[in-house]
Design a protein around this motif. Structure first.
Motif, PDB file in Angstrom:
ATOM      1  N   VAL A  69      -7.537  17.431 -12.918  1.00  0.00           N
ATOM      2  CA  VAL A  69      -7.741  16.786 -14.457  1.00  0.00           C
ATOM      3  C   VAL A  69      -9.170  16.240 -14.567  1.00  0.00           C
ATOM      4  N   MET A  70      -9.954  16.527 -15.128  1.00  0.00           N
ATOM      5  CA  MET A  70     -11.396  15.595 -14.931  1.00  0.00           C
ATOM      6  C   MET A  70     -11.945  14.806 -16.141  1.00  0.00           C
ATOM      7  N   ILE A  71     -11.936  13.824 -15.586  1.00  0.00           N
ATOM      8  CA  ILE A  71     -12.435  12.624 -17.241  1.00  0.00           C
ATOM      9  C   ILE A  71     -13.546  12.447 -17.178  1.00  0.00           C
ATOM     10  N   VAL A  72     -14.273  11.814 -17.892  1.00  0.00           N
ATOM     11  CA  VAL A  72     -15.664  11.526 -17.940  1.00  0.00           C
ATOM     12  C   VAL A  72     -16.638  10.355 -19.006  1.00  0.00           C
ATOM     13  N   ASP A  73     -16.308   9.251 -18.853  1.00  0.00           N
ATOM     14  CA  ASP A  73     -16.110   8.062 -19.610  1.00  0.00           C
ATOM     15  C   ASP A  73     -17.138   7.432 -19.357  1.00  0.00           C
ATOM     16  N   THR A  74     -17.746   5.960 -19.815  1.00  0.00           N
ATOM     17  CA  THR A  74     -18.334   4.793 -19.365  1.00  0.00           C
ATOM     18  C   THR A  74     -17.386   4.394 -17.878  1.00  0.00           C
ATOM     19  N   GLU A  75     -18.784   3.961 -17.001  1.00  0.00           N
ATOM     20  CA  GLU A  75     -16.868   3.090 -15.584  1.00  0.00           C
ATOM     21  C   GLU A  75     -16.248   2.168 -16.215  1.00  0.00           C
ATOM     22  N   GLU A  76     -16.612   1.399 -16.834  1.00  0.00           N
ATOM     23  CA  GLU A  76     -16.047   0.228 -17.334  1.00  0.00           C
ATOM     24  C   GLU A  76     -14.489   1.048 -17.927  1.00  0.00           C
ATOM     25  N   ARG A  77     -14.367   1.995 -18.904  1.00  0.00           N
ATOM     26  CA  ARG A  77     -13.327   2.639 -19.478  1.00  0.00           C
ATOM     27  C   ARG A  77     -12.454   3.312 -18.203  1.00  0.00           C
ATOM     28  N   VAL A  78     -13.643   3.982 -17.309  1.00  0.00           N
ATOM     29  CA  VAL A  78     -12.795   5.031 -16.816  1.00  0.00           C
ATOM     30  C   VAL A  78     -12.047   3.641 -15.899  1.00  0.00           C
ATOM     31  N   ARG A  79     -12.935   2.780 -15.394  1.00  0.00           N
ATOM     32  CA  ARG A  79     -11.606   1.773 -14.270  1.00  0.00           C
ATOM     33  C   ARG A  79     -10.611   1.016 -14.683  1.00  0.00           C
ATOM     34  N   GLU A  80     -10.507   0.972 -16.116  1.00  0.00           N
ATOM     35  CA  GLU A  80      -9.929   0.100 -16.935  1.00  0.00           C
ATOM     36  C   GLU A  80      -7.843   1.360 -16.958  1.00  0.00           C
ATOM     37  N   PHE A  81      -8.857   2.712 -17.184  1.00  0.00           N
ATOM     38  CA  PHE A  81      -7.517   3.579 -17.588  1.00  0.00           C
ATOM     39  C   PHE A  81      -6.965   4.585 -16.356  1.00  0.00           C
ATOM     40  N   VAL A  82      -7.341   3.651 -15.280  1.00  0.00           N
ATOM     41  CA  VAL A  82      -7.115   4.007 -13.837  1.00  0.00           C
ATOM     42  C   VAL A  82      -5.761   3.758 -13.619  1.00  0.00           C
ATOM     43  N   PRO A  83      -5.085   2.380 -13.653  1.00  0.00           N
ATOM     44  CA  PRO A  83      -3.806   1.553 -13.563  1.00  0.00           C
ATOM     45  C   PRO A  83      -3.032   2.141 -14.709  1.00  0.00           C
ATOM     46  N   ARG A  84      -3.087   3.312 -15.976  1.00  0.00           N
ATOM     47  CA  ARG A  84      -2.259   3.861 -16.602  1.00  0.00           C
ATOM     48  C   ARG A  84      -1.755   5.534 -15.507  1.00  0.00           C
ATOM     49  N   LEU A  85      -2.336   5.371 -14.374  1.00  0.00           N
ATOM     50  CA  LEU A  85      -2.167   6.696 -13.800  1.00  0.00           C
ATOM     51  C   LEU A  85      -0.728   6.064 -12.723  1.00  0.00           C
ATOM     52  N   ASP A  86      -0.830   5.046 -12.530  1.00  0.00           N
ATOM     53  CA  ASP A  86       0.152   4.421 -11.984  1.00  0.00           C
ATOM     54  C   ASP A  86       1.270   5.031 -12.036  1.00  0.00           C
ATOM     55  N   GLY A  87       2.443   5.611 -11.171  1.00  0.00           N
ATOM     56  CA  GLY A  87       4.018   5.903 -11.779  1.00  0.00           C
ATOM     57  C   GLY A  87       3.828   6.982 -11.687  1.00  0.00           C
ATOM     58  N   LEU A  88       2.448   7.717 -12.147  1.00  0.00           N
ATOM     59  CA  LEU A  88       2.597   9.164 -12.620  1.00  0.00           C
ATOM     60  C   LEU A  88       3.388  10.254 -11.538  1.00  0.00           C
ATOM     61  N   PHE A  89       3.308  10.457  -9.846  1.00  0.00           N
ATOM     62  CA  PHE A  89       3.071  11.120  -9.146  1.00  0.00           C
ATOM     63  C   PHE A  89       3.353  10.977  -7.807  1.00  0.00           C
ATOM     64  N   VAL A  90       3.943  11.415  -6.772  1.00  0.00           N
ATOM     65  CA  VAL A  90       4.017  11.057  -5.475  1.00  0.00           C
ATOM     66  C   VAL A  90       2.782  11.480  -4.722  1.00  0.00           C
ATOM     67  N   ASP A  91       2.388  12.411  -4.298  1.00  0.00           N
ATOM     68  CA  ASP A  91       1.470  13.536  -3.522  1.00  0.00           C
ATOM     69  C   ASP A  91       0.370  13.226  -5.003  1.00  0.00           C
ATOM     70  N   GLY A  92      -0.585  13.077  -4.483  1.00  0.00           N
ATOM     71  CA  GLY A  92      -1.827  13.526  -5.085  1.00  0.00           C
ATOM     72  C   GLY A  92      -3.418  12.816  -4.743  1.00  0.00           C
ATOM     73  N   LEU A  93      -4.543  12.504  -5.995  1.00  0.00           N
ATOM     74  CA  LEU A  93      -5.592  12.518  -5.120  1.00  0.00           C
ATOM     75  C   LEU A  93      -6.241  11.561  -6.626  1.00  0.00           C
ATOM     76  N   VAL A  94      -6.889  10.754  -6.421  1.00  0.00           N
ATOM     77  CA  VAL A  94      -7.641  10.158  -7.751  1.00  0.00           C
ATOM     78  C   VAL A  94      -8.874   9.639  -7.015  1.00  0.00           C
ATOM     79  N   LEU A  95      -9.626  10.203  -7.543  1.00  0.00           N
ATOM     80  CA  LEU A  95     -11.493   9.917  -6.969  1.00  0.00           C
ATOM     81  C   LEU A  95     -12.176   9.396  -7.928  1.00  0.00           C
TER      82      LEU A  95
END
Length: 111
Positions: A69-95
């Motif tokens: 899954v690829m998402i591009v936006d401003t650094e501020e908006r992307v960093r605000e979004f990252v915590p919304r990934l918590d608890g969604l998957f066990v194995d994965g990689l976030v870059l």
């Protein structure tokens, strides 16, 4: 959108979250958060930490194929979004990667 931005790349398998593919859920959460856009790519072949090759060419080995899954936006908006990934998957990689967005000029009309 032009100039400096941040790319969020999430590599996940075919895991489900509330009977829905995780990649699908990430796209919907990104849209709800008002991010510029999100795209899902399905891998054709690869391997991970276990060194076992997964491929779409052999149906018996198609289990475990990754989704990107690829998402591009401003650094501020992307960093605000990252915590919304918590608890969604066990194995994965976030870059997170800084990127520069360049919008090519439209083609000139032919004469």
């Amino acid at each position: 959108m032009r100039g400096q931005a941040m790319r969020l790349t999430v590599l996940v398998g075919d895991d489900l979250w509330h009977h829905r593919p995780v990649a699908h859920e990430i796209v919907h959460r990104a849209r709800e958060a008002g991010l510029a856009g999100a795209t899902v790519f399905r891998a054709v072949e690869g391997y991970g930490a276990g060194s076992r090759i997964h491929t779409l060419r052999l149906l018996s080995l198609a289990d475990g194929i990754a989704n990107l899954v690829m998402i591009v936006d401003t650094e501020e908006r992307v960093r605000e979004f990252v915590p919304r990934l918590d608890g969604l998957f066990v194995d994965g990689l976030v870059l997170l990667e800084p990127v520069e967005v360049v919008v090519p000029a439209p083609p000139r009309p032919r004469v």
